[in-house]
Design a protein around this motif. Structure first.
Motif, short mmCIF file in Angstrom:
data_model
loop_
_atom_site.label_atom_id
_atom_site.label_comp_id
_atom_site.label_asym_id
_atom_site.label_seq_id
_atom_site.Cartn_x
_atom_site.Cartn_y
_atom_site.Cartn_z
N LEU A 1 33.93 15.43 -13.32
CA LEU A 1 33.94 14.04 -12.53
C LEU A 1 32.82 13.20 -12.87
CD1 LEU A 1 34.90 13.81 -8.73
CD2 LEU A 1 32.99 12.55 -9.70
N PHE A 2 33.21 11.70 -13.14
CA PHE A 2 32.24 10.98 -13.55
C PHE A 2 32.12 9.91 -12.45
CE2 PHE A 2 30.39 7.18 -15.90
CZ PHE A 2 29.18 7.72 -15.97
N GLU B 1 21.35 -2.46 -16.00
CA GLU B 1 21.53 -3.29 -14.98
C GLU B 1 21.57 -2.73 -13.56
OE1 GLU B 1 25.08 -5.02 -15.91
OE2 GLU B 1 24.37 -6.12 -17.58
N GLY B 2 20.63 -1.62 -13.39
CA GLY B 2 20.33 -1.11 -12.13
C GLY B 2 21.72 -0.07 -11.50
N ALA B 3 22.36 0.38 -12.52
CA ALA B 3 23.37 1.09 -12.21
C ALA B 3 22.90 2.68 -12.40
CB ALA B 3 24.61 1.02 -12.94
N LEU B 4 23.79 3.61 -11.83
CA LEU B 4 23.80 4.99 -11.75
C LEU B 4 24.91 5.69 -12.03
CD1 LEU B 4 21.60 7.26 -10.79
CD2 LEU B 4 22.65 6.94 -8.65
N GLY B 5 24.61 6.95 -13.09
CA GLY B 5 25.91 7.55 -13.33
C GLY B 5 25.68 9.00 -12.74
N LEU B 6 26.69 9.33 -12.19
CA LEU B 6 26.56 10.64 -11.32
C LEU B 6 27.81 11.55 -12.04
CD1 LEU B 6 26.14 9.86 -7.79
CD2 LEU B 6 24.18 10.35 -9.33
N THR B 7 27.47 12.61 -12.16
CA THR B 7 28.59 13.57 -12.60
C THR B 7 28.33 15.11 -12.24
OG1 THR B 7 29.55 14.59 -14.78
CG2 THR B 7 27.36 13.94 -15.12
N VAL B 8 29.35 15.83 -12.08
CA VAL B 8 29.38 17.37 -11.95
C VAL B 8 30.43 17.70 -12.98
CG1 VAL B 8 28.32 17.39 -9.60
CG2 VAL B 8 31.01 17.23 -9.97
N GLY B 9 30.40 18.97 -13.12
CA GLY B 9 31.44 19.68 -14.20
C GLY B 9 31.36 21.14 -14.42
N SER B 10 32.31 21.66 -14.92
CA SER B 10 32.38 23.10 -14.94
C SER B 10 33.06 23.64 -16.21
CB SER B 10 33.02 23.91 -13.82
OG SER B 10 33.08 25.31 -13.73
#
Length: 510
Positions: free
Chosen positions: A379-380, A317-326
């Motif tokens: 972080l998501f 549905e045109g969404a976007l997932g962004l994530t960073v982590g360590s």
């Protein structure tokens, strides 16, 4: 490693007595000067710290001239105490030369041993060799015989353009080229005491030598039986010259030790390169194109490879997932754990990405079951670019930073423990809406740690860097990320080797 005291007191008679297992008085009697002093042969002293002391006399020691005949009672007569040619004086002078040379080698090898990276070690080898052979300039060519690299050329007193001129000389006409092309592993040097007067000198070599102003060269292979051939070092003289036998011996000892040290650094360098390559391959090769948002990422990997990641994946549905982590730790195991967590997070994001808390809860359960000795921060963010709406959850992670025309502020998120630290992780999510033209910057803690400041000052530095983004680049998320990176980590700290990985992911909403 050589271990030589800073001050040495030599007692000749006691030394001779100890070597021949006799008393000092017996030694004095046996080694009393008889006949001409120059017929006396100095005893052979044992090896010191692996260096054979049977070397030619020091260059600064000159055989004394035959004194004029003098009465036997004269203090200057041969054999008289204190005479210039007395056996004790000759031995003590030679011992002083050996001690001086050994002390010099000890200091130079100590300095080399303190280098931890290949480039620093190569520069140190050039400087030490130049001091030993009496040259002012030089170059070292690193070209391991196994062909696995890395291949590089480093100069001393030579600019990059000068090295370029030298590289235009046919390889077979250069000293280092002949050394590197040998089929055997001999350590014989390449000596050209008067380069410009040689009849068979290559015309291009003659032209380059005249242009750069060197008239002689002395080259040594960087090779040992154990390490193989790693490269060659060349020192250049401004005038016709060549090192004397003593200098050749000392620089040969030094380069043998240097080759072993370079071989160890070469193994480390290759391991670091592999770790960095693997870490880069586990991260997205390119970021997706999603309507309504522009993306840019910057990643700096530590020398041993770290566990920091970033990701951006299109969702239904045109969404976007962004994530960073360590992931905690470093090296190959941390890189592997990072790859597993990132792949799992992508799967959880596709299934339940609209609920960031559920995504991180599933990731925490996986980490606790499969990596019980590790913890991780993550972080998501679930983004709906058409509505400019972001819902995010963080586990022990630094808050995102919103950069716009009218505001530069951190997003208020709830405090929570890293994944794997609690029996059951859960924290509330946060929802916010960026304005048109604003950029959301998410990052890992390595950006703050690399600055070397306490965390409160590091956050203040980051905020000031974001607030100072020039207006001319505010429409480019990549330029914004570069500005923040270079401002928070000035003077090359962003590119310097560090145990801390750095990740920045910038999303500009239209």
């Amino acid at each position: 490693m050589l271990d030589i005291p800073s001050s040495v007191r030599v007692d000749v008679e006691a030394l001779l007595a100890a070597q021949n297992h006799m008393g000092v008085c017996d030694a004095i009697e046996q080694y009393a000067p008889v006949g001409k002093p120059d017929t006396m042969t100095a005893p052979h002293f044992p090896k010191v710290a692996g260096i054979d002391s049977t070397v030619p006399p020091p260059a600064h020691t000159v055989a004394p001239a035959s004194p004029a005949p003098a009465p036997p009672s004269s203090p200057g007569a041969p054999g008289a105490p204190g005479a210039p040619g007395a056996p004790g004086t000759l031995i003590q002078d030679r011992l002083a030369g050996w001690v001086s040379d050994l002390t010099t080698l000890h200091e130079l090898t100590e300095r080399l041993a303190r280098t931890a990276f290949m480039d620093d070690a190569l520069h140190e080898v050039l400087r030490a060799g130049a001091a030993l052979v009496g040259a002012r300039r030089g170059l070292v060519v690193l070209e391991p015989a196994d062909g696995l690299g890395p291949d590089t050329t480093v100069g001393l007193g030579l600019a990059r353009a000068d090295l370029g001129h030298i590289e235009t000389v046919p390889r077979g006409a250069t000293s280092y080229g002949r050394i590197l092309d040998r089929t055997d592993r001999t350590g014989e040097p390449e000596v050209h005491a008067d380069l410009l007067s040689e009849d068979g000198l290559d015309p291009r070599h003659r032209e380059v030598a005249a242009r750069l102003g060197y008239a002689a060269s002395f080259a040594l292979p960087l090779a040992t039986e154990a390490a193989g051939r790693l490269g060659a070092a060349v020192w250049l003289y401004d005038e016709p010259a060549e090192p004397v036998e003593r200098q050749r011996h000392l620089v040969g000892l030094y380069t043998r030790y240097a080759t072993e040290h370079l071989a160890r650094l070469l193994e480390l360098e290759r391991a670091r390169t592999k770790s960095r390559t693997i870490a880069e391959e586990l991260l997205p090769p390119r970021l997706p194109r999603v309507a309504g948002v522009q993306l840019a990422a910057r990643h700096r990997t530590g020398p041993r490879g770290g566990g920091d990641w970033y990701d951006a994946l299109p969702l239904p549905e045109g969404a976007l997932g962004l994530t960073v982590g360590s992931v905690t730790g470093s090296g190959a195991s941390a890189v592997a754990a990072m790859g597993r967590l990132r792949a799992s997070l992508r799967a959880y994001a596709v299934m339940e990405g609209e609920d960031p808390v559920a995504v991180l809860s599933d990731l925490e359960l996986l980490l606790r079951l499969t990596e019980p000795a590790r913890s991780a921060t993550a972080l998501f963010a679930y983004c709906e670019p058409a509505l400019r709406k972001i819902v995010l959850a963080g586990a022990g992670h630094s808050p995102p930073l919103v950069i716009g025309e009218r505001r530069t502020e951190f997003v208020e998120t709830s405090l929570s423990a890293p994944l794997g630290m609690l029996a059951c992780w859960e924290a509330p999510s946060v929802e916010f809406s960026p304005e048109p033209g604003e950029t959301v910057l998410i990052y890992t803690d390595g950006l703050l740690h690399r600055s070397g400041d306490p965390m409160d000052r590091a956050f203040a530095r980051l905020h000031a860097a974001a607030a100072g983004v020039p207006r001319t680049i505010r429409n480019d998320p990549g330029a914004i990320a570069d500005h923040v990176l270079h401002t928070v980590l000035p003077d090359g700290l962003d590119a310097a080797d560090s145990d801390e990985d750095v990740v920045l992911l910038a999303a500009r909403f239209e």
